[in-house]
Design a protein around this motif. Structure first.
Motif: not given
Length: 148
Positions: A129, A133-135, A126-127, A131, A122-123
């Motif tokens: 995307f 987009e992740l929110q 997430h790299e 912040v 997952m880390q």
């Protein structure tokens, strides 16, 4: 440009794949711990809650019937994952909570964390995307998590 219906269909299809993968992963993790996948999920609710819960609250959170919840809690207590105690604010109530040290490393990503590889994956995802987009993803998942 995709329509909202097309994107919705894609999201539903992808969520079904994620759920299927999660079920199989949780089955593997549960077996490695010597518990059933239902027991593991109930244990997860207790761990995420952090505070003592009554059996009724566990039943409500998990959606399991109270009789099933009682059997799940009995098994988890027998295996040393949880402990029952009298509620200090109402001595008529019995509460359950994660036993201290019952899940060493769980959620921390260390060598003894059964979800370590997933957290690392997952880390890496997430790299790719921002912040923001992740929110949006987090807001969406929070909105759909109670859909049953």
């Amino acid at each position: 440009m995709s329509s909202k219906a097309e994107v919705t269909t894609r999201i539903v299809d992808l969520l079904q794949l994620v759920i299927a993968s999660s079920v199989m992963t949780n089955e593997r993790v549960a077996r490695s711990m010597g518990v059933s996948v239902v027991d593991l999920q109930a244990l997860g609710y207790l761990a995420r809650n952090g505070a003592p819960m009554t059996a009724g609250e566990v039943s409500q959170q998990t959606g399991l019937p109270t009789s099933t919840t009682t059997r799940v809690l009995d098994r988890l207590e027998k295996q040393g994952y949880i402990e029952r105690s009298t509620d200090p604010h109402d001595r008529r109530r019995v509460v359950v909570q994660l036993r201290a040290g019952a899940l060493p490393g769980a959620g921390g990503g260390g060598e003894d964390d059964p979800y370590r590889e997933i957290l690392e994956g997952m880390q890496r995802v997430h790299e790719g995307f921002t912040v923001d987009e992740l929110q949006v993803v987090a807001r969406y998942l929070d909105a759909v998590r109670e859909v049953r």
